[in-house]
Design a protein around this motif. Structure first.
Motif, short mmCIF file in Angstrom:
data_model
loop_
_atom_site.label_atom_id
_atom_site.label_comp_id
_atom_site.label_asym_id
_atom_site.label_seq_id
_atom_site.Cartn_x
_atom_site.Cartn_y
_atom_site.Cartn_z
N LEU A 1 -27.40 -61.64 49.00
CA LEU A 1 -27.99 -62.95 48.71
C LEU A 1 -28.14 -63.16 47.20
O LEU A 1 -27.86 -64.25 46.70
CB LEU A 1 -29.34 -63.13 49.40
CG LEU A 1 -29.96 -64.52 49.23
CD1 LEU A 1 -29.03 -65.63 49.72
CD2 LEU A 1 -31.30 -64.60 49.92
N LEU A 2 -28.54 -62.14 46.46
CA LEU A 2 -28.62 -62.26 45.00
C LEU A 2 -27.26 -62.66 44.43
O LEU A 2 -27.16 -63.52 43.56
CB LEU A 2 -29.09 -60.95 44.38
CG LEU A 2 -30.59 -60.64 44.53
CD1 LEU A 2 -30.85 -59.16 44.22
CD2 LEU A 2 -31.42 -61.54 43.62
N SER A 3 -26.21 -62.05 44.96
CA SER A 3 -24.85 -62.35 44.51
C SER A 3 -24.45 -63.78 44.88
O SER A 3 -23.90 -64.51 44.06
CB SER A 3 -23.87 -61.34 45.12
OG SER A 3 -22.56 -61.67 44.78
N LEU A 4 -24.73 -64.17 46.12
CA LEU A 4 -24.39 -65.53 46.56
C LEU A 4 -25.12 -66.59 45.75
O LEU A 4 -24.57 -67.67 45.50
CB LEU A 4 -24.71 -65.70 48.04
CG LEU A 4 -23.79 -64.95 49.01
CD1 LEU A 4 -24.37 -64.99 50.43
CD2 LEU A 4 -22.39 -65.52 48.99
N LEU A 5 -26.33 -66.28 45.33
CA LEU A 5 -27.11 -67.22 44.52
C LEU A 5 -26.73 -67.16 43.04
O LEU A 5 -27.19 -67.98 42.25
CB LEU A 5 -28.61 -66.94 44.68
CG LEU A 5 -29.19 -67.17 46.08
CD1 LEU A 5 -30.66 -66.78 46.12
CD2 LEU A 5 -29.00 -68.61 46.53
N GLY A 6 -25.91 -66.18 42.67
CA GLY A 6 -25.49 -66.04 41.29
C GLY A 6 -26.61 -65.62 40.35
O GLY A 6 -26.59 -65.96 39.16
N LEU A 7 -27.56 -64.87 40.89
CA LEU A 7 -28.71 -64.45 40.08
C LEU A 7 -28.45 -63.11 39.40
O LEU A 7 -28.08 -62.15 40.08
CB LEU A 7 -29.96 -64.33 40.96
CG LEU A 7 -30.44 -65.63 41.60
CD1 LEU A 7 -31.56 -65.34 42.59
CD2 LEU A 7 -30.89 -66.62 40.54
N PRO A 8 -28.63 -63.03 38.10
CA PRO A 8 -28.51 -61.73 37.44
C PRO A 8 -29.70 -60.86 37.81
O PRO A 8 -30.83 -61.35 37.93
CB PRO A 8 -28.52 -62.07 35.95
CG PRO A 8 -29.25 -63.38 35.88
CD PRO A 8 -28.98 -64.10 37.18
N PHE A 9 -29.44 -59.58 38.04
CA PHE A 9 -30.53 -58.66 38.39
C PHE A 9 -30.16 -57.26 37.94
O PHE A 9 -28.99 -56.93 37.76
CB PHE A 9 -30.84 -58.69 39.89
CG PHE A 9 -29.75 -58.17 40.78
CD1 PHE A 9 -29.79 -56.89 41.28
CD2 PHE A 9 -28.68 -58.99 41.13
CE1 PHE A 9 -28.79 -56.41 42.12
CE2 PHE A 9 -27.67 -58.53 41.96
CZ PHE A 9 -27.73 -57.23 42.46
N GLU A 10 -31.19 -56.47 37.75
CA GLU A 10 -31.00 -55.08 37.36
C GLU A 10 -31.10 -54.21 38.60
O GLU A 10 -32.10 -54.26 39.33
CB GLU A 10 -32.09 -54.68 36.36
CG GLU A 10 -32.02 -53.25 35.92
CD GLU A 10 -33.18 -52.86 34.99
OE1 GLU A 10 -33.18 -51.69 34.57
OE2 GLU A 10 -34.06 -53.69 34.71
N ARG A 11 -30.07 -53.41 38.86
CA ARG A 11 -30.09 -52.45 39.97
C ARG A 11 -30.75 -51.17 39.49
O ARG A 11 -30.33 -50.60 38.50
CB ARG A 11 -28.67 -52.12 40.43
CG ARG A 11 -28.02 -53.17 41.24
CD ARG A 11 -26.60 -52.72 41.63
NE ARG A 11 -25.92 -53.75 42.37
CZ ARG A 11 -25.20 -54.73 41.83
NH1 ARG A 11 -25.08 -54.79 40.51
NH2 ARG A 11 -24.62 -55.64 42.58
#
Length: 107
Positions: A22-32
């Motif tokens: 979902l983070l990817s589909l929303l195009g949200l940058p995030f730190e793994r």
């Protein structure tokens, strides 16, 4: 600039995968932030402060910490894409869906 969203995750967790999707589909940058389950990193003294059950995923977004994949998905949709992934029904405004985890939200 460092993303405000951090995802504490394990590559072998399907619950983590759905949040990452979902983070990817929303195009949200995030730190793994990889949590090494084999080394019991999720049982370290620091981790239960985020999730007392010692489970992944845990999502941090600024000051908010969520530790249940279903709660994380609902939160991400509501904050970053309202009405795009979940239906909006006026009769349900203010409705908070129940999650199975008693620690879906952590302070």
């Amino acid at each position: 600039m460092k993303p405000s969203i951090q995802l504490h995750r394990s590559a072998i967790s399907g619950h983590c995968h759905r949040v990452e999707l979902l983070l990817s589909l929303l195009g949200l940058p995030f730190e793994r932030i990889e949590v090494d389950l084999a080394q019991r990193q999720h049982k370290s003294p620091e981790f239960p402060a985020m999730n007392p059950l010692g489970q992944v995923p845990v999502l941090r977004d600024d000051e908010l910490t969520l530790s249940d994949s279903n709660a994380i998905l609902v939160y991400l949709e509501a904050r970053y894409a309202p009405g795009q992934w979940l239906p909006r029904v006026e009769a349900l405004s203010g409705f908070v869906p129940m999650v199975r985890s008693p620690v879906g939200l952590a302070a």
